[in-house]
Design a protein around this motif. Sequence first.
Motif, PDB file in Angstrom:
ATOM      1  N   ALA A 117       4.144   6.382   5.935  1.00  0.00           N
ATOM      2  CA  ALA A 117       3.948   5.029   5.396  1.00  0.00           C
ATOM      3  C   ALA A 117       3.947   3.960   6.473  1.00  0.00           C
ATOM      4  N   ALA A 118       3.985   4.365   7.745  1.00  0.00           N
ATOM      5  CA  ALA A 118       4.123   3.383   8.830  1.00  0.00           C
ATOM      6  C   ALA A 118       3.020   2.340   8.802  1.00  0.00           C
ATOM      7  N   ASP A 119       1.776   2.775   8.595  1.00  0.00           N
ATOM      8  CA  ASP A 119       0.654   1.835   8.610  1.00  0.00           C
ATOM      9  C   ASP A 119       0.410   1.188   7.255  1.00  0.00           C
ATOM     10  N   LEU A 120       1.125   1.637   6.242  1.00  0.00           N
ATOM     11  CA  LEU A 120       0.921   1.123   4.885  1.00  0.00           C
ATOM     12  C   LEU A 120       1.989   0.120   4.467  1.00  0.00           C
ATOM     13  N   PHE A 121       3.101   0.125   5.181  1.00  0.00           N
ATOM     14  CA  PHE A 121       4.201  -0.767   4.817  1.00  0.00           C
ATOM     15  C   PHE A 121       3.756  -2.228   4.886  1.00  0.00           C
TER      16      PHE A 121
ATOM     17  N   LEU B  98       4.651  -6.161  -1.707  1.00  0.00           N
ATOM     18  CA  LEU B  98       6.076  -5.983  -1.452  1.00  0.00           C
ATOM     19  C   LEU B  98       6.448  -4.510  -1.374  1.00  0.00           C
ATOM     20  N   SER B  99       7.403  -4.192  -0.506  1.00  0.00           N
ATOM     21  CA  SER B  99       7.978  -2.853  -0.467  1.00  0.00           C
ATOM     22  C   SER B  99       9.232  -2.855  -1.336  1.00  0.00           C
ATOM     23  N   LEU B 100       9.132  -2.202  -2.488  1.00  0.00           N
ATOM     24  CA  LEU B 100      10.257  -2.146  -3.432  1.00  0.00           C
ATOM     25  C   LEU B 100      10.572  -0.681  -3.711  1.00  0.00           C
TER      26      LEU B 100
ATOM     27  N   ALA C 206       0.817  -1.208   0.000  1.00  0.00           N
ATOM     28  CA  ALA C 206       0.000   0.000   0.000  1.00  0.00           C
ATOM     29  C   ALA C 206       0.855   1.264   0.000  1.00  0.00           C
ATOM     30  N   ALA C 207       2.010   1.218   0.656  1.00  0.00           N
ATOM     31  CA  ALA C 207       2.902   2.383   0.662  1.00  0.00           C
ATOM     32  C   ALA C 207       3.413   2.673  -0.750  1.00  0.00           C
ATOM     33  N   GLY C 208       3.874   1.636  -1.427  1.00  0.00           N
ATOM     34  CA  GLY C 208       4.362   1.817  -2.789  1.00  0.00           C
ATOM     35  C   GLY C 208       3.280   2.302  -3.725  1.00  0.00           C
ATOM     36  N   ARG C 209       2.062   1.755  -3.582  1.00  0.00           N
ATOM     37  CA  ARG C 209       0.969   2.184  -4.443  1.00  0.00           C
ATOM     38  C   ARG C 209       0.583   3.642  -4.177  1.00  0.00           C
ATOM     39  N   ALA C 210       0.886   4.112  -2.965  1.00  0.00           N
ATOM     40  CA  ALA C 210       0.613   5.511  -2.624  1.00  0.00           C
ATOM     41  C   ALA C 210       1.787   6.423  -2.983  1.00  0.00           C
ATOM     42  N   GLY C 211       2.866   5.866  -3.530  1.00  0.00           N
ATOM     43  CA  GLY C 211       4.017   6.665  -3.915  1.00  0.00           C
ATOM     44  C   GLY C 211       4.924   7.020  -2.761  1.00  0.00           C
ATOM     45  N   LEU C 212       4.941   6.187  -1.717  1.00  0.00           N
ATOM     46  CA  LEU C 212       5.741   6.464  -0.521  1.00  0.00           C
ATOM     47  C   LEU C 212       6.841   5.437  -0.369  1.00  0.00           C
ATOM     48  N   ASP C 213       8.006   5.902   0.054  1.00  0.00           N
ATOM     49  CA  ASP C 213       9.092   4.986   0.380  1.00  0.00           C
ATOM     50  C   ASP C 213       8.805   4.274   1.692  1.00  0.00           C
TER      51      ASP C 213
END
Length: 710
Positions: free
Chosen positions: A133-137, A142-144, A120-127
């Motif tokens: 991005a704490a709750d989206l990681f 995958l976090s890429l 979810a973090a990546g889809r939101a454009g966050l590293d």
Amino acid sequence: MTDTPLRFAEDFAPASHADWMALVEKALDGAPFDKKLVSRTLEGLAIQPLYSREHWPAADDPSGMPGAMPFTRGRTPLAQADSGWDVRQLHANPDVAATKAAIADDLANGVTSLLIRLDAAGRAGLDADDPTAADLFGQGGLSLSSMAAWDQVLADVDLRRVPIALQAGPQAPVAAAMLTALWCQRGVTEFDAKGAFNIDPLGALAEFGTLPTGIDTVLGHMASIADKTARTFLEGKVTAVGVDSAPYYDAGASEAQDLACSMATAVAYLRAMEEAGVPIDDACGQIAFSFSLGTDQYLNIAKLRAARLMWARIAEACEASEPARAARIHAVTAGRVLTRRDPWVNLLRGTMACFSAAVGGANSITVMPHDAALGLPSPLARRIARNTQLILQEESHLNRVIDPAGGSWALESLTQDLAGAAWALFQDIEKGGGMAEALTSGRIAAQIAEVREARRKDIAKRKAPITGISEFPNLGEPAPELADPDMDALRAEAGKALAAVREDATCDIFAVEGAAEELESLPTEIATATIKGATLGELARASTQEGARTIEIAPLPSYRLAEDFEALRDAADEMLEGTGARPCLFLANLGPIAHHTARATYARNLFEAGGIECLTNTGFSDAESCAEAFRDSGARAAVLCSSDKVYADMAEDAARALKAAGCAVLHLAGRPGEKQAAFEAAGIDHFIYMGCDVLGTLQGLHADLGVTSR
């Protein structure tokens, strides 16, 4: 022995459909044929009990030949008979080491392509290390965030041989740039690269409710990337644009709505590519469809065949050449049909979806692991999902028959009927301004909601039963073991890796003049220089024009068919955990076993669907002994179970005795008929029978017994 062939059919006069109808009407004895024997889909399509030559004008050959217009029968003349379909496995575990091992296992055991989903973090454009991005990681993928992460997770993959497909939501263009950079970094040339970027901005808007820039802008970005992709890579080896039906199907869309939304989306993308100057054949070749499939095998098969038919007609109207009109289709087990309870039944659901996809002519298939609705799939579940495809392909040889549905009067008719219904909905979307307008106005959401609620009513009444959930539940099933990674530790590890990447970065994405425009067209310069050292979050910000207006709508809901019944099971389990006992109900079985067994079994099946334990017995011959057993059981609710004959003699006395013994809620299994008033006067509160509102009954009983969820 004789060599003379036996022809039994010659001993009987040929029978026509009219002859069969005459016999049926005689057997129905005045009952309406349409009501008794014809079923209907949620889009109103009539499913006949028997199809004959009269239902399909085969002489006109409307389905054509495989590999030729209108491509109903397949994209190519040999379909999958030469090499089989592409076995594509989804990877979404945020634990990079675990994903790397799973990929190696898949590729060593029959998987032919990989589907990589960003979290979810990546889809939101966050590293990964972004404070927001704490709750989206790690959510859903995958976090890429860096090239180092991409290189690590795909370290053992031969990118010249294995196609990589992406699921990156609104950040699909950035993910496409990073995958392109990885190809360049590994020395994979434009002649060797294989993959699908699956840039689907309207699908992302439907699913997530937001886009980083305006619709016209994001469609322009997509078209620019498609143009560069078509001019850079070998034809058919890399596609830039995806049309994924999952947001609509998992929100509750019917098959016709699913097809209509997909075709309207594809037309919007064709228009954007036309405005960007992409030749029509190249534009059609850049689009890859993905359809979610449920458990109705006939509708699934017809859906894929209808999709090819519809797209061929659309492409023909756009003056594409005949080869360019053939749709490229990926099929995947629909998320909405997967259950969290009794997940082993999902093995059958996945098998049915895979079978349908193969028979329907899908070019690639993903079977979701049976425990996917519970969380991260186990290695065993992934292995079974993979082997489901291999068995159907290599042992059942489903790919060896070209269009096995061809010539089936039922499937040919259903294909045409479904395509016709979907075409009317597609035209309605186009008349209303196109797919973007249908989404932003909320019109599509409202139309899907109507179908979703109609289906929920059918599920509530078990008109559409769900095995293991609303039918045949297993209260004692063990909880499956699932992967449970430490997200905090994984995020900390990802943060350290990102810090090292930033320290070693050789160039700054923001220092490159025109970075946003360069990202749009994926030039090799930006892949090999700027992206090397830039993170996903930096690329996302660089590719968004300063001051751009974001688009926000209410996202389509993600709805699983079983979730209403599963909520009852969850509440009952919470009661068990908190008090040491489940909510329970006493089976007040009256008379001999032969009289009460059928309805007692029905009642137990019904109430256990709500997580309610049923206390059974061998039956009672009088009201007093029944009431005494109820009192001793400690239950607060009961259901009378027996035959109508025994009810006439004992039901009212038993009801009064049970109420006197403290029964707070009393049901009777069966329709009360003309005795309803007398039964209610005796204390019977509710009646359960085939066609009753099972979900409402269970919700009411939960309330009466004080069962609440957190």
